[in-house]
Design an enzyme around this catalytic site. Structure first.
Site, PDB file in Angstrom:
ATOM      1  N   ALA A 184       0.850  -1.193   0.000  1.00  0.00           N
ATOM      2  CA  ALA A 184       0.000   0.000   0.000  1.00  0.00           C
ATOM      3  C   ALA A 184       0.887   1.244   0.000  1.00  0.00           C
ATOM      4  O   ALA A 184       2.109   1.154   0.166  1.00  0.00           O
ATOM      5  CB  ALA A 184      -0.894   0.001   1.228  1.00  0.00           C
ATOM      6  N   LYS A 185       0.213   2.380  -0.168  1.00  0.00           N
ATOM      7  CA  LYS A 185       0.925   3.656  -0.267  1.00  0.00           C
ATOM      8  C   LYS A 185       1.848   3.882   0.934  1.00  0.00           C
ATOM      9  O   LYS A 185       2.943   4.406   0.802  1.00  0.00           O
ATOM     10  CB  LYS A 185      -0.113   4.776  -0.350  1.00  0.00           C
ATOM     11  CG  LYS A 185       0.364   5.939  -1.136  1.00  0.00           C
ATOM     12  CD  LYS A 185      -0.708   6.855  -1.677  1.00  0.00           C
ATOM     13  CE  LYS A 185      -1.886   7.088  -0.751  1.00  0.00           C
ATOM     14  NZ  LYS A 185      -2.945   7.876  -1.326  1.00  0.00           N
ATOM     15  N   ARG A 186       1.368   3.466   2.122  1.00  0.00           N
ATOM     16  CA  ARG A 186       2.158   3.738   3.336  1.00  0.00           C
ATOM     17  C   ARG A 186       3.507   3.009   3.317  1.00  0.00           C
ATOM     18  O   ARG A 186       4.359   3.276   4.148  1.00  0.00           O
ATOM     19  CB  ARG A 186       1.354   3.371   4.582  1.00  0.00           C
ATOM     20  CG  ARG A 186       1.109   1.903   4.738  1.00  0.00           C
ATOM     21  CD  ARG A 186       0.116   1.615   5.857  1.00  0.00           C
ATOM     22  NE  ARG A 186      -0.591   0.377   5.601  1.00  0.00           N
ATOM     23  CZ  ARG A 186      -0.071  -0.831   5.795  1.00  0.00           C
ATOM     24  NH1 ARG A 186       1.141  -0.968   6.279  1.00  0.00           N
ATOM     25  NH2 ARG A 186      -0.761  -1.914   5.496  1.00  0.00           N
ATOM     26  N   HIS A 187       3.705   2.076   2.385  1.00  0.00           N
ATOM     27  CA  HIS A 187       4.990   1.385   2.322  1.00  0.00           C
ATOM     28  C   HIS A 187       6.067   2.198   1.604  1.00  0.00           C
ATOM     29  O   HIS A 187       7.172   1.708   1.393  1.00  0.00           O
ATOM     30  CB  HIS A 187       4.832   0.014   1.670  1.00  0.00           C
ATOM     31  CG  HIS A 187       4.094  -0.968   2.540  1.00  0.00           C
ATOM     32  ND1 HIS A 187       2.876  -1.516   2.185  1.00  0.00           N
ATOM     33  CD2 HIS A 187       4.386  -1.470   3.762  1.00  0.00           C
ATOM     34  CE1 HIS A 187       2.463  -2.329   3.148  1.00  0.00           C
ATOM     35  NE2 HIS A 187       3.356  -2.314   4.117  1.00  0.00           N
ATOM     36  N   GLY A 188       5.726   3.418   1.203  1.00  0.00           N
ATOM     37  CA  GLY A 188       6.772   4.280   0.652  1.00  0.00           C
ATOM     38  C   GLY A 188       6.749   4.353  -0.857  1.00  0.00           C
ATOM     39  O   GLY A 188       5.702   4.577  -1.452  1.00  0.00           O
TER      40      GLY A 188
END
Ligand code: GLU
Length: 286
Positions: free
Chosen positions: A238-242
């Site tokens: 997901a986006k939060r993984h960078g």
């Protein structure tokens, strides 16, 4: 042979989505087949034209192409209504007023825990009086398929023999939009798609879709459910993984990682064989 990629335009594609698209394209193109792009924009709240435009640009940036015009589900409601009417004529559709909380509670009731997300059939068995009372409540009803707990087995190109029991899933939502399961079956058949390559998070939906295709007299495509990409924490990417989208990665960089993670060397066309593809999720490490 006709394959497709069918993203929902609710955000930017990440390297996991792009890898699924690449695989779907490779399966189709390496067999000399057609490849279609369908935008699954039935979720009015989450679908945005700017996401669609960005997804198309990103797919082009990694070198994918497709045949014909891009098809949008939001423009095809008439087709889904026809399919619904056919199922209604056969007595296989009933209204359901249950909320999510009610379904959760019913699934935990004495008749034993159902597989997660399964509808226990509460509204199928209402008396006429109970039904009339719910109709009077004014709460909008969803429409469910009376699936009769049919068991569906199928062959997946990567997973082999698999399948499951079909529950009474939603065909038409309470907000008067067609449900994914119905739209996808109608579209794949209408567009002549005979090979569905998609993420293996959707493999549990496949028995539902096969049953629907049978009830509607539509052909059943071949299926290949491909592994998802996970983040370093083991959760779905997901986006939060960078740096996971082409906002931060050069298309060549993304392609190189995707090919390496699939045991493919470029040029890949000669090398694509389902038995060589990994079965396990891959971890994206940035
Ligand atoms: N629109 C679905 C998704 O983005 C994919 C549906 C499919 O490939 O059947 O998850």
């Amino acid at each position: 042979m006709t394959g497709r990629f069918a993203p929902s335009p609710s955000g930017r594609l990440h390297v996991g989505n792009l890898r699924t698209a690449l695989l779907a394209w490779l399966f189709a193109r390496s067999a000399g087949g057609r490849f279609l792009l369908r935008i699954e924009d039935l979720d009015r709240a989450r679908s945005k034209p700017e996401h669609e435009a960005q997804q198309i640009a990103d797919l082009k940036a990694i070198g994918l192409d497709w045949d014909g015009e891009v098809v949008r589900q939001s423009e095809r409601t008439g087709l889904y209504r026809q399919a619904l009417a056919r199922l209604e004529n056969e007595g296989r559709v009933y209204p359901c007023w249950c909320t999510r909380a009610e379904i959760r509670a019913a699934a935990e009731a004495p008749h034993g825990p159902l597989p997660e997300g399964f509808y226990p059939g509460t509204c199928r068995d209402l008396t006429d009086a109970e039904r009339a009372e719910r109709e009077r409540s004014g709460r909008p009803a969803a429409l469910r398929l009376d699936a009769q707990a049919e068991e569906i087995a199928f062959h997946d190109l990567l997973h082999g023999e698999t399948g499951g029991v079909v529950d009474d899933f939603v065909l038409w939502r309470g907000d008067d939009t067609p449900a994914y399961q119905l739209a996808v079956v109608v579209d794949d058949a209408d567009q002549g798609v005979d090979q569905v390559v998609r993420g293996d998070d959707l493999i549990d939906s496949t028995p539902r879709q096969i049953l629907l295709a049978r009830l509607l007299g539509l052909p059943q495509p071949a299926y290949a459910h491909v592994p998802l990409v996970l983040g370093p924490d083991g959760q779905r990417l997901a986006k939060r993984h960078g740096a996971v989208t082409l906002a931060d990665l050069a298309p060549e960089e993304a392609l190189e990682w995707m090919a390496a993670s699939l045991n493919l060397t470029l040029p890949v066309l000669e090398n694509l064989a389902p038995e060589r593809l990994p079965r396990e999720p891959t971890t994206w490490l940035t």
